[in-house]
Design a protein around this motif. Structure first.
Motif, PDB file in Angstrom:
ATOM      1  N   GLU A 155      18.431  -0.895 -11.493  1.00 18.38           N
ATOM      2  CA  GLU A 155      17.591  -0.197 -10.186  1.00 18.38           C
ATOM      3  C   GLU A 155      17.552  -0.982  -9.083  1.00 18.38           C
ATOM      4  O   GLU A 155      17.741  -0.547  -7.898  1.00 18.38           O
ATOM      5  N   TYR A 156      17.336  -2.219  -9.412  1.00 21.70           N
ATOM      6  CA  TYR A 156      16.715  -3.345  -8.108  1.00 21.70           C
ATOM      7  C   TYR A 156      17.827  -4.267  -8.107  1.00 21.70           C
ATOM      8  O   TYR A 156      18.309  -4.872  -9.141  1.00 21.70           O
ATOM      9  N   SER A 157      18.241  -4.787  -6.704  1.00 23.02           N
ATOM     10  CA  SER A 157      18.906  -5.933  -6.686  1.00 23.02           C
ATOM     11  C   SER A 157      18.075  -7.070  -7.233  1.00 23.02           C
ATOM     12  O   SER A 157      17.158  -7.380  -6.708  1.00 23.02           O
ATOM     13  N   THR A 158      18.973  -8.070  -8.012  1.00 27.31           N
ATOM     14  CA  THR A 158      18.015  -9.028  -8.383  1.00 27.31           C
ATOM     15  C   THR A 158      18.892 -10.420  -8.087  1.00 27.31           C
ATOM     16  O   THR A 158      18.001 -11.335  -8.060  1.00 27.31           O
ATOM     17  N   ASP A 159      20.145 -10.321  -7.657  1.00 26.53           N
ATOM     18  CA  ASP A 159      20.892 -11.514  -7.409  1.00 26.53           C
ATOM     19  C   ASP A 159      20.846 -11.958  -5.808  1.00 26.53           C
ATOM     20  O   ASP A 159      21.439 -11.189  -5.051  1.00 26.53           O
ATOM     21  N   PRO A 160      20.370 -12.935  -5.231  1.00 27.23           N
ATOM     22  CA  PRO A 160      20.319 -13.265  -3.862  1.00 27.23           C
ATOM     23  C   PRO A 160      21.534 -13.242  -3.278  1.00 27.23           C
ATOM     24  O   PRO A 160      21.703 -12.887  -2.206  1.00 27.23           O
ATOM     25  N   GLU A 161      22.437 -13.858  -3.975  1.00 22.65           N
ATOM     26  CA  GLU A 161      23.808 -13.797  -3.571  1.00 22.65           C
ATOM     27  C   GLU A 161      24.430 -12.495  -3.101  1.00 22.65           C
ATOM     28  O   GLU A 161      25.105 -12.172  -2.112  1.00 22.65           O
TER      29      GLU A 161
END
Length: 209
Positions: A155-161
Protein backbone atom coordinates in the motif's frame (compact mmCIF):
# COMPACT_ATOMS: atom_id res chain seq x y z
CA UNK A 1 13.57 21.06 -10.68
CA UNK A 2 16.40 18.85 -9.44
CA UNK A 3 15.51 16.69 -6.47
CA UNK A 4 18.18 16.47 -3.78
CA UNK A 5 18.67 12.95 -2.38
CA UNK A 6 20.42 12.67 0.96
CA UNK A 7 21.16 9.85 3.38
CA UNK A 8 20.41 10.27 7.09
CA UNK A 9 20.68 7.79 9.95
CA UNK A 10 17.89 7.63 12.50
CA UNK A 11 20.19 6.99 15.48
CA UNK A 12 22.34 10.06 14.89
CA UNK A 13 21.17 12.37 12.08
CA UNK A 14 23.98 14.58 10.71
CA UNK A 15 23.21 18.14 11.96
CA UNK A 16 24.60 19.69 8.75
CA UNK A 17 22.24 17.63 6.63
CA UNK A 18 19.32 18.44 8.96
CA UNK A 19 20.13 22.14 8.40
CA UNK A 20 20.16 21.48 4.65
CA UNK A 21 16.65 19.98 4.86
CA UNK A 22 15.39 22.86 7.02
CA UNK A 23 16.78 25.36 4.52
CA UNK A 24 14.75 23.68 1.76
CA UNK A 25 11.61 23.84 3.94
CA UNK A 26 12.15 27.52 4.78
CA UNK A 27 12.37 28.28 1.07
CA UNK A 28 8.96 26.66 0.52
CA UNK A 29 10.21 23.24 -0.58
CA UNK A 30 8.39 19.90 -0.41
CA UNK A 31 10.30 16.97 1.08
CA UNK A 32 9.83 13.22 1.47
CA UNK A 33 11.17 11.75 4.70
CA UNK A 34 11.07 8.64 6.91
CA UNK A 35 9.04 8.32 10.11
CA UNK A 36 8.73 5.46 12.60
CA UNK A 37 6.10 3.95 10.27
CA UNK A 38 5.80 4.84 6.57
CA UNK A 39 7.50 7.50 4.47
CA UNK A 40 5.79 10.88 4.51
CA UNK A 41 5.59 13.89 2.24
CA UNK A 42 5.63 17.28 3.89
CA UNK A 43 6.41 20.97 4.03
CA UNK A 44 6.42 23.85 6.49
CA UNK A 45 2.85 24.24 7.81
CA UNK A 46 3.09 28.02 7.33
CA UNK A 47 3.93 27.89 3.62
CA UNK A 48 0.62 27.91 1.75
CA UNK A 49 2.25 27.59 -1.67
CA UNK A 50 4.06 24.41 -0.60
CA UNK A 51 0.82 23.04 0.88
CA UNK A 52 -0.93 23.67 -2.44
CA UNK A 53 1.87 21.83 -4.23
CA UNK A 54 1.39 18.79 -1.98
CA UNK A 55 -2.35 18.88 -2.72
CA UNK A 56 -1.54 18.82 -6.45
CA UNK A 57 0.91 15.93 -6.04
CA UNK A 58 -1.71 13.98 -4.08
CA UNK A 59 -4.56 14.96 -6.42
CA UNK A 60 -6.52 16.64 -3.61
CA UNK A 61 -9.12 19.18 -4.73
CA UNK A 62 -11.43 19.14 -1.72
CA UNK A 63 -11.10 21.60 1.15
CA UNK A 64 -11.52 18.69 3.58
CA UNK A 65 -7.81 17.96 3.81
CA UNK A 66 -6.63 15.08 5.98
CA UNK A 67 -3.12 16.33 6.62
CA UNK A 68 -1.50 15.73 9.97
CA UNK A 69 1.31 17.69 11.66
CA UNK A 70 4.60 16.29 12.88
CA UNK A 71 5.65 17.96 16.13
CA UNK A 72 8.90 17.58 18.07
CA UNK A 73 7.00 17.05 21.33
CA UNK A 74 3.73 18.13 22.94
CA UNK A 75 4.92 21.56 24.09
CA UNK A 76 3.41 23.49 21.17
CA UNK A 77 0.24 21.54 20.51
CA UNK A 78 -1.92 24.06 22.39
CA UNK A 79 -1.25 26.49 19.52
CA UNK A 80 -2.97 24.19 17.03
CA UNK A 81 -5.66 22.51 19.14
CA UNK A 82 -8.52 23.51 21.38
CA UNK A 83 -8.12 22.80 25.09
CA UNK A 84 -7.47 19.11 25.70
CA UNK A 85 -9.08 16.84 28.24
CA UNK A 86 -6.54 16.01 30.96
CA UNK A 87 -6.99 12.30 30.19
CA UNK A 88 -6.18 12.90 26.49
CA UNK A 89 -3.01 14.84 27.30
CA UNK A 90 -1.87 12.14 29.74
CA UNK A 91 -2.50 9.43 27.14
CA UNK A 92 -0.56 11.33 24.47
CA UNK A 93 2.29 11.95 26.88
CA UNK A 94 2.56 8.20 27.54
CA UNK A 95 2.13 7.08 23.92
CA UNK A 96 4.39 9.64 22.22
CA UNK A 97 6.92 9.57 20.67
CA UNK A 98 5.37 6.59 18.94
CA UNK A 99 3.45 5.25 15.93
CA UNK A 100 0.18 7.07 16.65
CA UNK A 101 -1.78 9.87 15.03
CA UNK A 102 -4.05 11.65 17.52
CA UNK A 103 -7.07 13.40 15.98
CA UNK A 104 -7.91 16.53 17.99
CA UNK A 105 -10.20 19.53 17.62
CA UNK A 106 -8.17 22.21 15.88
CA UNK A 107 -7.76 25.81 16.93
CA UNK A 108 -8.93 28.57 14.56
CA UNK A 109 -5.33 28.87 13.37
CA UNK A 110 -5.29 25.53 11.52
CA UNK A 111 -7.95 25.90 8.77
CA UNK A 112 -6.46 29.26 7.77
CA UNK A 113 -3.00 27.74 7.42
CA UNK A 114 -4.21 24.79 5.38
CA UNK A 115 -6.83 26.75 3.41
CA UNK A 116 -9.20 23.99 4.48
CA UNK A 117 -12.58 23.57 6.11
CA UNK A 118 -11.51 20.82 8.51
CA UNK A 119 -12.21 21.41 12.19
CA UNK A 120 -9.85 18.66 13.33
CA UNK A 121 -6.12 18.04 13.06
CA UNK A 122 -3.94 14.96 13.36
CA UNK A 123 -0.88 15.27 15.61
CA UNK A 124 2.15 12.98 15.27
CA UNK A 125 5.34 12.78 17.33
CA UNK A 126 7.13 9.89 15.60
CA UNK A 127 9.71 7.76 17.34
CA UNK A 128 12.33 8.67 14.73
CA UNK A 129 15.02 11.28 15.25
CA UNK A 130 15.12 12.40 11.61
CA UNK A 131 11.72 14.15 11.36
CA UNK A 132 11.87 15.28 14.98
CA UNK A 133 15.28 16.92 14.51
CA UNK A 134 13.98 18.63 11.36
CA UNK A 135 10.98 20.03 13.23
CA UNK A 136 13.09 21.09 16.20
CA UNK A 137 15.45 23.10 13.99
CA UNK A 138 12.62 24.51 11.86
CA UNK A 139 10.88 25.55 15.12
CA UNK A 140 7.38 24.67 13.93
CA UNK A 141 5.60 21.53 12.72
CA UNK A 142 5.66 20.10 9.22
CA UNK A 143 2.82 18.54 7.24
CA UNK A 144 2.78 14.77 6.98
CA UNK A 145 0.84 12.83 4.36
CA UNK A 146 1.56 9.28 3.27
CA UNK A 147 3.40 8.12 0.15
CA UNK A 148 1.18 5.55 -1.51
CA UNK A 149 2.58 2.89 -3.83
CA UNK A 150 1.28 1.80 -7.23
CA UNK A 151 2.02 -1.84 -6.35
CA UNK A 152 -1.03 -4.08 -5.97
CA UNK A 153 0.33 -5.68 -2.79
CA UNK A 154 2.24 -2.87 -1.06
CA UNK A 155 0.00 0.00 0.00
CA UNK A 156 2.87 2.35 0.82
CA UNK A 157 6.24 3.02 -0.79
CA UNK A 158 9.02 1.60 1.41
CA UNK A 159 12.20 1.78 -0.71
CA UNK A 160 13.76 5.29 -0.85
CA UNK A 161 15.44 4.53 -4.20
CA UNK A 162 12.05 3.68 -5.75
CA UNK A 163 10.51 6.75 -4.12
CA UNK A 164 13.23 8.81 -5.83
CA UNK A 165 12.39 7.21 -9.19
CA UNK A 166 8.74 8.16 -8.78
CA UNK A 167 9.17 11.68 -7.39
CA UNK A 168 12.44 12.82 -8.97
CA UNK A 169 11.87 16.34 -10.30
CA UNK A 170 8.50 16.59 -8.52
CA UNK A 171 9.64 17.31 -4.96
CA UNK A 172 12.63 19.33 -3.74
CA UNK A 173 14.35 16.81 -1.48
CA UNK A 174 14.08 13.14 -0.53
CA UNK A 175 15.69 11.69 2.58
CA UNK A 176 16.96 8.12 2.46
CA UNK A 177 16.46 6.92 6.02
CA UNK A 178 16.54 3.22 5.11
CA UNK A 179 13.61 1.01 4.24
CA UNK A 180 10.30 2.24 5.63
CA UNK A 181 7.48 0.17 7.05
CA UNK A 182 4.39 -0.75 5.05
CA UNK A 183 2.19 -0.28 8.12
CA UNK A 184 0.85 3.19 8.89
CA UNK A 185 0.29 4.73 12.31
CA UNK A 186 -2.65 3.83 14.52
CA UNK A 187 -5.18 6.68 14.34
CA UNK A 188 -6.85 7.67 17.61
CA UNK A 189 -9.83 10.04 17.60
CA UNK A 190 -9.92 12.14 20.76
CA UNK A 191 -12.33 14.82 19.53
CA UNK A 192 -15.14 13.63 21.81
CA UNK A 193 -12.94 13.26 24.87
CA UNK A 194 -12.70 9.47 24.95
CA UNK A 195 -9.90 7.86 22.91
CA UNK A 196 -11.36 5.87 20.00
CA UNK A 197 -9.13 3.88 17.64
CA UNK A 198 -10.42 4.58 14.11
CA UNK A 199 -7.59 2.85 12.23
CA UNK A 200 -5.49 0.00 13.52
CA UNK A 201 -1.88 0.48 12.55
CA UNK A 202 1.55 -0.15 13.99
CA UNK A 203 0.84 1.17 17.49
CA UNK A 204 -1.07 -0.74 20.18
CA UNK A 205 -2.95 1.86 22.22
CA UNK A 206 -4.03 -0.67 24.87
CA UNK A 207 -0.47 -0.59 26.25
CA UNK A 208 -1.07 2.99 27.39
CA UNK A 209 -4.68 2.88 28.62
Amino acid sequence: MKTEFIKLYEENPDPRKISQVVDVLRKGGVIIYPTDTIYGMGCDIFNTRAIEKIKQLKGIKSKKVDFSFICYDLSHISEYTKSLETSTFKLMKKALPGPFTFILNSSNKVPKMLNASKKTIGIRVPNNNIPRDIVRELENPIITTSIHDDDEILEYSTDPELILEKYDGRVDLIIDGGYGSNVASTVVDCTEGEALVVREGMGDLSEFL
